[in-house]
Write an enzyme that holds these catalytic residues in place. Sequence first.
Site, PDB file in Angstrom:
ATOM      1  N   CYS A  65       2.906   5.041 -12.596  1.00  0.00           N
ATOM      2  CA  CYS A  65       2.680   3.626 -12.898  1.00  0.00           C
ATOM      3  C   CYS A  65       1.724   3.413 -14.068  1.00  0.00           C
ATOM      4  O   CYS A  65       1.575   2.288 -14.523  1.00  0.00           O
ATOM      5  CB  CYS A  65       2.113   2.927 -11.664  1.00  0.00           C
ATOM      6  N   CYS A 119      -1.072   5.109  -4.596  1.00  0.00           N
ATOM      7  CA  CYS A 119      -2.356   4.486  -4.965  1.00  0.00           C
ATOM      8  C   CYS A 119      -3.506   5.182  -4.221  1.00  0.00           C
ATOM      9  O   CYS A 119      -4.572   5.398  -4.797  1.00  0.00           O
ATOM     10  CB  CYS A 119      -2.343   3.002  -4.643  1.00  0.00           C
TER      11      CYS A 119
HETATM   12 FE1  FES Z   1      -0.281   2.439  -9.638  1.00  0.00          FE
HETATM   13 FE2  FES Z   1      -1.008   1.389  -7.372  1.00  0.00          FE
HETATM   14  S1  FES Z   1       0.802   0.982  -8.477  1.00  0.00           S
HETATM   15  S2  FES Z   1      -2.019   2.945  -8.474  1.00  0.00           S
END
Ligand code: FES
Length: 133
Positions: free
Chosen positions: A43, A113
């Site tokens: 992400c 995360c």
């Molecule tokens: Fe990347 Fe939560 S979506 S750390």
Amino acid sequence: MAYSKKVVDRFEDVLNNPAAHGVGRFDPNDPNIATGMTGAPACGDVMKLDLKVDPDTDVILDVKFKTYGCGSAIASSSLFVDMLKGRTIEEARQIKDKDIAEILDLPPIKLHCSVLAEEAITKAIEDWDIKHK
Ligand code: FES
């Protein structure tokens, strides 16, 4: 995907009063500061964790973080501040991503995360080991 109330509450608390929740950093030149920085390739989010450690007892006296990321990443960061303060480095080694995910009720799509948070802790401990062993 809905965030749990625990994530939303922590996220909002951090936004409303960042200093009270450990947002920030310590002097990087202080020899008693250990830093762990990590990023999630999936992400692009980034987490940086600073531990202020008593070199005589290995107790973590204070914790600060800077996190660029989603609500779960911010909530995980504020949670590890609470979990790490007052623990020894050896106790901090035992904190796992699953502990964080469980406490925050993270949904499966957000488990990375909490993995990011565990990695930040691991890297900060590695930094401490390098500086003090
Ligand atoms: Fe990347 Fe939560 S979506 S750390």
